[in-house]
Scaffold this active site. Structure first.
Site, PDB file in Angstrom:
ATOM      1  N   VAL A 217       0.839  -1.204   0.000  1.00 58.25           N
ATOM      2  CA  VAL A 217       0.000   0.000   0.000  1.00 58.25           C
ATOM      3  C   VAL A 217       0.875   1.255   0.000  1.00 58.25           C
ATOM      4  O   VAL A 217       0.604   2.232  -0.699  1.00 58.25           O
ATOM      5  CB  VAL A 217      -0.962  -0.005   1.207  1.00 58.25           C
ATOM      6  CG1 VAL A 217      -1.649   1.348   1.371  1.00 58.25           C
ATOM      7  CG2 VAL A 217      -1.995  -1.117   1.045  1.00 58.25           C
ATOM      8  N   GLU A 256      18.714   8.579   3.551  1.00 60.48           N
ATOM      9  CA  GLU A 256      19.612   8.468   4.695  1.00 60.48           C
ATOM     10  C   GLU A 256      19.512   7.028   5.154  1.00 60.48           C
ATOM     11  O   GLU A 256      18.469   6.594   5.651  1.00 60.48           O
ATOM     12  CB  GLU A 256      19.212   9.454   5.792  1.00 60.48           C
ATOM     13  CG  GLU A 256      20.299   9.647   6.840  1.00 60.48           C
ATOM     14  CD  GLU A 256      20.210   8.640   7.965  1.00 60.48           C
ATOM     15  OE1 GLU A 256      21.054   7.712   7.974  1.00 60.48           O
ATOM     16  OE2 GLU A 256      19.306   8.756   8.802  1.00 60.48           O
TER      17      GLU A 256
END
Length: 483
Positions: A217, A256
């Site tokens: 989803v 990151e």
């Protein structure tokens, strides 16, 4: 004491469209403490549509005064909710209370204020003056504009820090945001959405929070053409998948990712002090920090001393209930993570290592691992090369500066690290050779809202925090008019 977790879509706090929810567990006990809306594909679609509409049709992207007012309102609301927010973080994340003065709450909230203050003075236009390219006198202006709709996808380890390190700069820049937190820690993100909805004038659709449990989803956030940028913090493997998914629409991608940072004690360092400090660091929040130093690299002749000190330090810290004021090392986040760390502990023995302390799961309710020091392995071992995300420190010997630098750089990652020496000049000379995005030299602290954070190599792309982190959410436009 804390409101139930809800989605925030187009300015409205709501349940999932089909009413589904999932349990939020306290990792210290394994018990359910609340439920989160299991956002559907329709919910995510609605959030994206709202963010797109708010960016394209409202004044948010151009009205700096509005953004300043709203971000200051959010900052004030967070400060007013500090006690409840911190208690929720300890319960949902398993984060020890002492961390609230740093990455748990204070630093991210200070970071929101810092980027708001930056917005107040930031020059979005730069005059390049007059030139005559191809003989045509022209005045050139460089303008910085918001990138557009941002999908902020965040992990479970320090959620408030990472949520605000993305949401704050993105909103300050004039972007609109869909925040998707990790399913292990949806509640603190939902609380951020509630504060925006109830305590700020942020227009409907500018900031949205969705909490789907399903990766499928959530995956649309990387592929939907209405999203202009994906800002992701998490594992390198997931970062690779997001980058690939975003490629067909050529979205801007900020990543990151993981780390396997090295703490280097040089020949003239106080090795016992470095070993104790590094063992302490490896225990913080059960080692669940991407920038934590989890490789201790020490002179070979002082190896046994370093192992003994690191082990004694970890034994003195232990693993404690994160609600205990003296806790440093709490639980890991979930059964899945505990099983993952336990698999690495078995691997340590298979690779020929030994445990100077720890090495086992703690048999009690919740998800607990003993703080562990692994000796007898070199840097080619998987424990030295792979991110474990648990309270596990690997001690590795070196044979001088060149060897220490080689070992530190022999990693797919380059996020953080430290260098210690009896001479600052010596430490700085070695630090200059380490390929990593942040470094502590002789105990210096780099973690601050004004300091860019990010990594080399497979630790990511781009920087978070500081001016560089704000500018990740801007595009550059050059305009020329006849002079």
């Amino acid at each position: 004491m804390t409101a139930p977790a809800q989605l925030l879509i187009d300015g409205k706090l709501t349940s999932a469209s089909d009413g589904a929810s999932y349990a939020i567990l306290n990792p210290a006990t394994g018990l359910e403490i609340g439920r989160a809306p299991d956002a559907t594909a329709e919910d995510v679609d609605a959030a994206i549509a709202a963010a797109r509409r708010a960016f394209d049709e409202s004044d948010w992207s151009t009205d700096v005064a509005l953004r300043l007012r709203c971000l200051r309102q959010l900052h004030e609301a967070l400060l007013a909710e500090k006690v409840a927010f911190e208690a929720l973080t300890t319960a949902e994340v398993g984060m020890p209370g002492f961390m609230m003065g740093a990455a748990g709450f204070d630093v991210p909230v200070e970071g929101l204020k810092w980027v708001t203050d930056l917005l107040e003075t930031y020059e979005f236009e730069t005059d390049l003056g007059v030139a005559a390219p191809m003989g045509i006198k022209s005045r050139r202006t460089v303008r910085r504009e918001p990138v557009g709709v941002v999908a902020a996808i965040t992990p479970w380890n320090v959620p408030t820090q990472i949520n605000l390190a993305k949401v704050g700069p993105a909103l300050a820049a004039g972007c609109t945001v869909v925040l998707k937190p990790a399913p292990d820690t949806p509640w603190v993100a939902a609380e951020l959405g509630r504060l925006v909805a109830e305590h700020t004038d942020i227009p409907a659709g500018v900031f949205n929070v969705v909490t789907p449990r399903s990766h499928e989803v959530a995956a649309v956030l990387s592929t939907d053409p209405r999203i202009d940028m994906v800002s992701f913090t998490g594992s390198t493997a997931t970062g690779r998948a997001i980058m690939a998914a975003a490629a067909p629409t050529l979205k801007k991608v900020f990543l990151e990712l993981g780390g396997k940072s090295a703490a280097i004690a040089l020949d003239d360092a106080d090795v016992a002090s470095v070993a104790g400090a590094t063992a302490f660091t490896a225990c913080i929040h059960a080692g669940q920090g991407c920038a934590i130093t989890t490789r201790l690299i020490v002179p070979r002749e002082k190896y046994d001393e370093a192992v003994q000190v690191a082990a004694a330090t970890m034994e003195s810290i232990g693993a404690k209930d994160p609600a205990d004021p003296g806790a440093i090392c709490g639980p890991v986040i979930s059964q899945v993570q505990r099983d993952r760390v336990e698999a690495y502990l078995r691997l340590a023995v298979e690779e020929g290592g030994s445990f100077a302390t720890g090495g086992h799961v703690i048999d009690q309710p919740g998800f607990w691992i003993e703080p562990t020091v692994v000796a007898g392995l070199d840097n080619t071992s998987r424990l030295a090369q792979e991110e474990i995300f648990g309270p596990v420190l690997v001690v590795i010997p070196h044979d001088g500066d060149d060897d220490a630098v080689r070992i530190a750089n022999d990693s797919p990652y380059g996020l953080s690290g430290s260098v210690d020496s009896g001479s600052l000049e010596h430490a700085l000379a070695v630090a200059a050779r380490i390929r990593t995005g942040t470094l502590s030299v002789n105990g210096g602290v780099w973690f601050s809202p004004d300091a860019p954070f990010g990594g080399y190599k497979q630790s990511g792309i781009g920087r978070e925090m500081g001016v560089a982190g704000f500018e990740e959410y801007l595009e550059t436009k050059t305009i020329a008019v006849p002079a």
